[in-house]
Structure formats: C-alpha cells, structure tokens
Design an enzyme around this catalytic site. Structure first.
Site, PDB file in Angstrom:
ATOM      1  N   TYR A 177       0.842  -1.199   0.000  1.00 51.21           N
ATOM      2  CA  TYR A 177       0.000   0.000   0.000  1.00 51.21           C
ATOM      3  C   TYR A 177       0.875   1.245   0.000  1.00 51.21           C
ATOM      4  O   TYR A 177       2.048   1.220   0.383  1.00 51.21           O
ATOM      5  CB  TYR A 177      -0.960   0.009   1.195  1.00 51.21           C
ATOM      6  CG  TYR A 177      -0.320   0.271   2.535  1.00 51.21           C
ATOM      7  CD1 TYR A 177      -0.107   1.576   3.000  1.00 51.21           C
ATOM      8  CD2 TYR A 177       0.070  -0.783   3.365  1.00 51.21           C
ATOM      9  CE1 TYR A 177       0.467   1.823   4.227  1.00 51.21           C
ATOM     10  CE2 TYR A 177       0.651  -0.552   4.594  1.00 51.21           C
ATOM     11  CZ  TYR A 177       0.853   0.764   5.024  1.00 51.21           C
ATOM     12  OH  TYR A 177       1.437   1.014   6.242  1.00 51.21           O
ATOM     13  N   CYS A 178       0.286   2.356  -0.464  1.00 43.90           N
ATOM     14  CA  CYS A 178       0.953   3.658  -0.455  1.00 43.90           C
ATOM     15  C   CYS A 178      -0.135   4.726  -0.349  1.00 43.90           C
ATOM     16  O   CYS A 178      -1.285   4.409  -0.040  1.00 43.90           O
ATOM     17  CB  CYS A 178       1.830   3.850  -1.702  1.00 43.90           C
ATOM     18  SG  CYS A 178       0.938   3.722  -3.268  1.00 43.90           S
ATOM     19  N   THR A 179       0.195   5.977  -0.606  1.00 47.86           N
ATOM     20  CA  THR A 179      -0.765   7.066  -0.389  1.00 47.86           C
ATOM     21  C   THR A 179      -1.987   6.952  -1.300  1.00 47.86           C
ATOM     22  O   THR A 179      -3.130   6.945  -0.837  1.00 47.86           O
ATOM     23  CB  THR A 179      -0.094   8.434  -0.608  1.00 47.86           C
ATOM     24  OG1 THR A 179       1.066   8.525   0.209  1.00 47.86           O
ATOM     25  CG2 THR A 179      -1.057   9.563  -0.260  1.00 47.86           C
ATOM     26  N   ILE A 206      -4.118   4.561   0.709  1.00 49.51           N
ATOM     27  CA  ILE A 206      -4.596   4.993   2.021  1.00 49.51           C
ATOM     28  C   ILE A 206      -5.756   5.982   1.889  1.00 49.51           C
ATOM     29  O   ILE A 206      -6.735   5.911   2.633  1.00 49.51           O
ATOM     30  CB  ILE A 206      -3.448   5.652   2.806  1.00 49.51           C
ATOM     31  CG1 ILE A 206      -2.320   4.652   3.047  1.00 49.51           C
ATOM     32  CG2 ILE A 206      -3.946   6.220   4.131  1.00 49.51           C
ATOM     33  CD1 ILE A 206      -1.011   5.301   3.459  1.00 49.51           C
TER      34      ILE A 206
END
Length: 322
Positions: A177-179, A206
């Site tokens: 996962y990332c932004t 996110i």
C-alpha cells in the site's frame, strides 16, 4: 471550516500515451482553462496528478479527462478543502509518472491483484496476510496501518535495495500500500519478479481506504504532498504514533524545518515549534537560511515571477496573431 468550495484531486492512470510532450501541452492548457493548480506528470506510461480547484472546475476536469478513452478507467480520489492546496500549476513531461528506476516493470502487463478498501478490512484479520508500506521513512513514521511492515527508504527508487528484507514473507499473502496506489502498481509487480507469488495491492491507497472505510486501523496521519502536509484518515479508532523530533513527546504535528537548506519533514510539537522557531535542531535555528517560520510549518516556494501561461502554446499563437 465548513465553507469548503474547493476540491483536491489525487489520481493516476497507467496507459500508453503517444507523443506525450504534445499531450502535455494540451493538458497544460486544459488545466489553465479551468483555473486549476497543482502538479501533473505526463509520460509515455501514463498520467499522474494532484491538483486543486473550485468544485465546478474540478468536476469539469474529471469529466473531460474520463471522456478520453485512454483514461476511461481513471479513479479520482476527491477531498474537500476551503482553498487552493497549491500556489502554482506545473504540468511536466518525465520518463516515469512516479520516479522508480524500474523501467522494465510494466503495470499494464503484470501487477499485484487489486484489493478494494472493504476487502482489506477483512484481510487484515488473516494471520497469513502481511501489509507492506511502500512509502518513504518520513511518511510511514507519521502514520501506517497497524502491524504493517515498513522499509527503511528515503525515496521510492530505493525500494529494490530493501526487498531482501521481505524474504521471510514470501510464503504469505503480501499486500502493498501507499498514499494513492501509484507506487504499488510497480512495487507489487517488482515483488512478483523477485519470486513473491501471492501479491496484492490496496486499490486507491490509504486515501481511498479512508474515504470509503473510515480509515479503521490506520494509525497516525497520512502525509500528503500539498499545503495540508498531513491529513486525518482514521475516523473509527484513531491513534497518534509519531513523536516530536525535538523532544520525543507524542505529536502528529507534521512540518518542514524552517531552515530552507534542511527542510526536513518531521513531526514537531507546538511547544518545540515555538522554542526552536520552527526548526528541527539548534544548528538549523542558527542558520542564516532560516525562514520566517509559522506554526503550520509549510513554506511554499516563492512565486518569483511565476507565470502559469509561460508554456501555453495557444497563448503564444494568440499573441502572434494580434
């Protein structure tokens, strides 16, 4: 503030763009016409942007972008705001839409399986699932999913050097996962190249998880690349996990160091902000490059004669015809 007349859009799309430099010029003009500000990157491999504007202008932008069949599947993460989140507009051509140095990795050919936000809530209860944060140190130190594995990297391009740290999890379901999701398109594909067999990625990152699922079990704040600096994600069971860089007390007050040479991204509590005049150390506090500090700790680049129409070929043609 309730009077939120603006939108902030976060988006990306991996798709083939022929003659991306010509497309950049067209897209720059579109953003100018709609009074948008922010950063947009155009490459042969696709489009990536974070922009702000009045709600109607942003709605027109989303409609026009999605009307192009190349971007028909693009997903916009939309947040409300009371003003522009950027001072300037930059639409640039670059070799990649996110700097990764993974030129051989093509998300259109192979990437990790998408996990939608509502699916992640269930997967996090599975002991065989491992969440891996693909963001930089200053981002995951401010906030991350409960129990997530983090990589010691200062930039996403450093990620391949740290994949060996994940060897112990090759037999598990790995969810990256990332932004906003863009880094995971290539990160998850790279993990597959390195022999990881059961690889997933959080679709929309996110931000989408926060918007759709209330951010449950995301601890801390999410760092964002606009004037907000950091945003709340978790409306269900929030928890502050970051500590003041100066005194070590619990704080999620994310700022940039007031010393322009340093510009370190760190949490500094309000007490230390006042005592250190917005700086992260005594050396920075005494630096001749120290800016006039503010409690927000956000120091946008000075306009210095900035002209958003500088690269507008339409404007140049209009001037030539006059």
């Amino acid at each position: 503030m309730d009077n939120k007349e603006y939108y902030i859009l976060l988006y990306y799309c991996y798709t083939k763009i022929e003659n991306p430099e010509a497309f950049r010029e067209e897209h720059h003009q579109l953003c100018l016409d709609l009074n948008l500000r922010g950063r947009v990157i155009v490459a042969e491999e696709g489009l990536n942007g974070t922009i702000s504007g009045l709600k109607k202008d942003c709605e027109d932008y989303m409609e026009q972008v999605k009307s192009d069949e190349r971007f028909a599947t693009i997903e916009f993460k939309v947040d409300e705001h009371h003003e522009h989140a950027f001072q300037k507009l930059h639409v640039r051509y670059k070799p990649e839409i996110v700097h990764s140095d993974l030129a051989t990795v093509d998300p259109l050919t192979r990437t990790g399986k998408y996990v939608e936000p509502h699916e992640l809530k269930t997967m996090m209860e599975d002991e065989n699932v491992v969440l891996v944060d693909m963001r930089s140190n200053y981002e995951h130190e401010l906030g991350r999913f409960k129990g997530a594995i983090t990589l010691d990297i200062d930039n996403f391009r450093d990620m391949p050097e740290k994949v060996s740290d994940l060897e112990a999890y090759k037999g598990k379901k790995v969810v990256t996962y990332c932004t906003g999701g863009i880094k995971c398109e290539k990160a998850s594909a790279y993990l597959i190249e390195q022999g990881f067999e059961d690889v997933y990625q959080l679709h929309g990152g996110i931000i989408k998880y926060g918007l759709e699922q209330g951010g449950e079990n995301f601890e801390g704040k999410c760092y964002v690349f606009d004037s907000r600096v950091a945003v709340d994600v978790n409306k269900v069971n929030p928890k502050v996990i970051s500590k003041c860089y100066v005194c070590g007390t619990t704080s999620d007050h994310m700022v940039n160091c007031a010393n322009s040479v340093c510009n370190r991204h760190v949490p500094i509590c309000e007490s230390c902000m006042e005592k250190m005049e917005g700086c992260c150390s005594d050396n920075c506090k005494s630096s001749p490059e120290k800016r006039e500090w503010n409690m927000e700790g956000y120091y946008p680049t000075k306009l210095n004669g900035y002209n958003p129409y500088k690269d507008s070929k339409r404007l140049k043609k209009e001037k030539q015809s006059q």
